[in-house]
Design a protein around this motif. Structure first.
Motif, short mmCIF file in Angstrom:
data_model
loop_
_atom_site.label_atom_id
_atom_site.label_comp_id
_atom_site.label_asym_id
_atom_site.label_seq_id
_atom_site.Cartn_x
_atom_site.Cartn_y
_atom_site.Cartn_z
N VAL A 90 0.74 -20.93 19.72
CA VAL A 90 -0.43 -20.09 19.41
C VAL A 90 -0.39 -18.90 20.50
O VAL A 90 -0.37 -17.72 20.00
N SER A 91 -0.13 -19.06 21.71
CA SER A 91 0.24 -17.82 22.24
C SER A 91 1.08 -18.20 23.60
O SER A 91 0.82 -19.48 23.94
N ILE A 92 1.57 -17.37 24.27
CA ILE A 92 2.43 -17.77 25.48
C ILE A 92 1.81 -16.76 26.67
O ILE A 92 1.81 -15.82 26.63
N ASP A 131 14.35 -22.24 28.05
CA ASP A 131 14.31 -21.10 26.96
C ASP A 131 12.61 -21.10 26.82
O ASP A 131 12.37 -20.53 25.50
N ILE A 132 11.88 -21.99 27.34
CA ILE A 132 10.47 -22.04 27.02
C ILE A 132 9.68 -20.88 27.88
O ILE A 132 8.67 -20.37 27.53
N VAL A 133 10.22 -20.76 28.83
CA VAL A 133 9.96 -19.85 30.07
C VAL A 133 10.34 -18.48 29.93
O VAL A 133 11.51 -18.08 29.65
N SER A 134 9.31 -17.29 30.13
CA SER A 134 9.72 -15.87 29.86
C SER A 134 10.93 -15.81 30.79
O SER A 134 10.88 -16.15 31.93
N LYS A 135 11.79 -14.63 30.38
CA LYS A 135 12.80 -14.45 31.03
C LYS A 135 12.56 -13.72 32.39
O LYS A 135 13.23 -13.87 33.43
N ASP A 136 11.56 -12.97 32.17
CA ASP A 136 11.29 -12.21 33.49
C ASP A 136 10.68 -13.32 34.65
O ASP A 136 10.69 -12.78 35.89
N ILE A 137 10.42 -14.35 34.35
CA ILE A 137 9.71 -15.25 35.33
C ILE A 137 11.12 -16.34 35.98
O ILE A 137 10.87 -17.31 36.68
N GLN A 138 12.25 -16.08 35.48
CA GLN A 138 13.60 -16.95 35.73
C GLN A 138 14.02 -16.12 37.10
O GLN A 138 14.14 -15.12 37.24
N THR A 139 14.08 -17.19 37.91
CA THR A 139 14.82 -16.52 39.06
C THR A 139 16.12 -16.50 38.83
O THR A 139 16.72 -15.39 39.65
N GLN A 189 0.15 -16.24 14.22
CA GLN A 189 0.23 -14.97 14.02
C GLN A 189 1.47 -14.27 14.09
O GLN A 189 2.39 -14.55 14.50
N PHE A 190 1.66 -13.12 13.35
CA PHE A 190 2.82 -12.21 13.57
C PHE A 190 3.26 -11.99 15.17
O PHE A 190 4.28 -12.19 15.37
N ASP A 191 2.09 -11.52 15.85
CA ASP A 191 2.37 -10.99 17.13
C ASP A 191 2.84 -12.32 17.76
O ASP A 191 3.91 -12.27 18.82
N THR A 192 2.43 -13.68 17.61
CA THR A 192 2.94 -14.89 18.48
C THR A 192 4.41 -14.88 18.22
O THR A 192 5.24 -15.30 19.01
N ALA A 193 4.90 -14.70 17.00
CA ALA A 193 6.14 -14.85 16.71
C ALA A 193 7.05 -13.71 17.40
O ALA A 193 8.21 -13.93 17.79
N PHE A 194 6.59 -12.60 17.35
CA PHE A 194 7.30 -11.41 18.10
C PHE A 194 7.31 -11.98 19.55
O PHE A 194 8.33 -12.10 20.28
N GLU A 195 6.30 -12.37 19.98
CA GLU A 195 6.13 -12.92 21.67
C GLU A 195 7.13 -14.16 21.93
O GLU A 195 7.88 -14.05 22.89
N VAL A 246 9.88 -14.81 20.51
CA VAL A 246 11.29 -14.16 20.80
C VAL A 246 11.45 -13.67 21.99
O VAL A 246 12.31 -13.89 22.83
N GLU A 247 10.42 -12.83 22.21
CA GLU A 247 10.72 -12.14 23.65
C GLU A 247 10.48 -12.77 24.93
O GLU A 247 11.27 -12.71 25.73
N LYS A 248 9.87 -14.33 24.77
CA LYS A 248 9.79 -15.04 25.75
C LYS A 248 10.87 -16.12 25.82
O LYS A 248 10.67 -17.05 26.28
N TRP A 249 11.77 -16.03 25.04
CA TRP A 249 12.89 -17.07 24.89
C TRP A 249 12.30 -18.44 24.59
O TRP A 249 13.05 -19.15 24.52
N LEU A 250 11.39 -18.11 23.68
CA LEU A 250 10.85 -19.56 23.16
C LEU A 250 11.68 -20.23 22.02
O LEU A 250 11.80 -21.05 21.69
N VAL A 251 11.92 -19.13 21.35
CA VAL A 251 12.79 -19.30 19.93
C VAL A 251 13.94 -18.19 20.18
O VAL A 251 13.78 -17.17 20.94
N ASP A 252 14.64 -18.30 19.25
CA ASP A 252 16.07 -17.09 19.19
C ASP A 252 15.79 -15.85 18.22
O ASP A 252 16.26 -14.95 18.49
N ARG A 253 14.94 -16.34 17.11
CA ARG A 253 14.77 -15.09 16.08
C ARG A 253 13.60 -15.37 15.43
O ARG A 253 12.86 -16.37 15.77
#
Ligand code: PRE
Length: 396
Positions: free
Chosen positions: A30-32, A81-89, A139-145, A147-154
């Motif tokens: 739904v959202s991340i 891969d479920i965690v946003s890249k920007d919060i990976q140490t 939603q479409f936005d969720t699919a974009f997000e 990928v960006e958050k590394w939750l999925v690959d494509r």
């Protein structure tokens, strides 16, 4: 006790740091939302996911729709891969299995699409990446997000349909997010009219579906005198009709959706044109290296100064080099939609400012295409290459 994994085990965590350890499940993203404090390097993350009905004994806070769960925990407890890249140490080391397994056939890839199981987008994702794990998103936005958050690959998302035209929302999202187009896939969309068993066409007063699908069946639905009701996706419409055992409403969706949700098909191929094709884009965090060994297409977006003949000049950079354009779309420039009024416009804003999206038949590895974009850059106020990718030449 671990929950049953039915399909798309996207929410499969060793523990959610909630009351119940060792939980797993499946669901729609739904959202991340990384936990607010993550900016201060807090190691707590939070995701909002909606799980399928048979997993709803999984712990977490239930949202009002009864399906969404908020899951919170230390980032170390979540798979990388479920965690946003920007919060990976630290970057995660590659494992040897990642080197030995091929992703060229789509296996091992998790691919986000908008809708629920049985949506055309799911089939398109599976056509684009055979053997992938297709992951439903609300939603479409969720699919974009996702990928960006590394939750999925494509992500595989619709961009245009031969009957209904462009899917404007995705054009806007392409610019708002920083994903790259890495491919396209064309999918023949064949709509069915379906209803619960025992319901006949003459019992129907209304029909539910995605707005694009309703538009693609305009003639049939008008002839049947049915009231249209728009929902998020075609399969969601079928699911709703089945779940609520509606007796006066049908759904326009795929044959697959009818099978999944146990509906009876009342009419097949009800789209206005038998050649009803939707083009989907394949999106990734990284661009692919463009080649010249097979037909490539490049998608760009640009804006221009206002003035006579400026768009003509922009398109001429391609015509001069014999580069064929396959699509042009304009969208209002949202941050600056209207140009200020001039002395002759009676105080009303005079112009709209636009973004132009253009697809052309050339690879960015091709010097001719590079020259064309170099030329366009000389007078475009903004230019971005959205992707250079192989043309889908497959049979439909
Ligand atoms: O609702 C679905 O099944 C979708 O996959 C969405 C969608 C779209 O957005 O255009 C995809 C293909 C068809 O054109 C109809 C609907």
């Amino acid at each position: 006790m671990a929950a049953t994994v039915v399909r798309s085990p996207i929410i499969r965590l060793p523990h959610y740091a909630s009351s119940k350890p060792s939980q797993s499940g499946t669901g729609t993203i739904v959202s991340i939302k990384p936990y607010e404090a993550h900016r201060k390097r807090c190691r707590t993350v939070r995701i909002l996911a909606s799980l399928q009905e048979d997993n709803d004994h999984i712990g977490g806070r239930k949202e009002s729709n009864g399906q969404a769960l908020e899951l919170q925990g230390n980032i170390d407890d979540f798979p990388y891969d479920i965690v946003s890249k920007d919060i990976q140490t630290l970057p995660r080391p590659l494992s040897s299995t990642q080197f030995s397994t091929s992703v060229s056939d789509g296996s091992l890839l998790r691919v986000a699409y908008q809708g629920v199981r049985g949506a055309y987008s799911e089939s398109a994702a599976e056509k684009a990446y055979p053997n992938c794990e297709a992951v439903p998103c609300e939603q479409f936005d969720t699919a974009f997000e996702a990928v960006e958050k590394w939750l999925v690959d494509r992500a595989v998302l619709p961009i245009e349909n031969s009957l209904g035209g462009s899917i404007h929302r995705n054009y806007d999202l392409l610019l708002r997010h920083r994903l790259h187009i890495v491919g396209e896939v064309k999918f023949a969309v064949r709509h069915c009219l379906m209803a619960n068993h025992g319901v006949k066409i003459e019992n129907l007063n209304r029909v539910l579906s995605h707005p694009q699908a309703l538009a693609q069946c305009e003639n049939t639905l008008t002839r049947l005198g049915l009231v249209r009701e728009a929902v998020d996706d075609t399969a969601g419409a079928a699911k709703h009709v089945a779940f609520h055992k509606l007796q006066d409403a049908g759904a326009v969706a795929s044959f697959t959706a009818a099978t999944i949700y146990g509906l009876n098909i009342l009419a097949q191929d009800i789209q206005d044109d038998s050649d009803n094709v939707t083009r989907f884009l394949m999106l990734a965090r990284e661009p692919i290296i463009p080649g010249t060994h097979r037909p490539f297409k490049t998608s760009i977006v640009f804006s221009l100064e206002e003035g006579p003949g400026v768009l003509f000049k922009a398109l001429a950079v391609f015509a001069l080099r014999q580069i064929n354009l396959t699509k042009i779309e304009s969208r209002p420039l949202r941050k600056q939609p209207l140009r200020a009024s001039d002395d002759n416009s009676n105080g009303f804003p005079k112009y709209f400012d636009y973004l132009f999206y253009v697809d052309f038949e050339a690879s960015m590895a091709d010097q001719n295409a590079q020259n064309a974009l170099g030329h366009l850059k000389e007078f475009a106020t903004f230019l971005r290459v959205l992707g250079s990718y192989p043309v889908d030449t497959s049979m439909l």
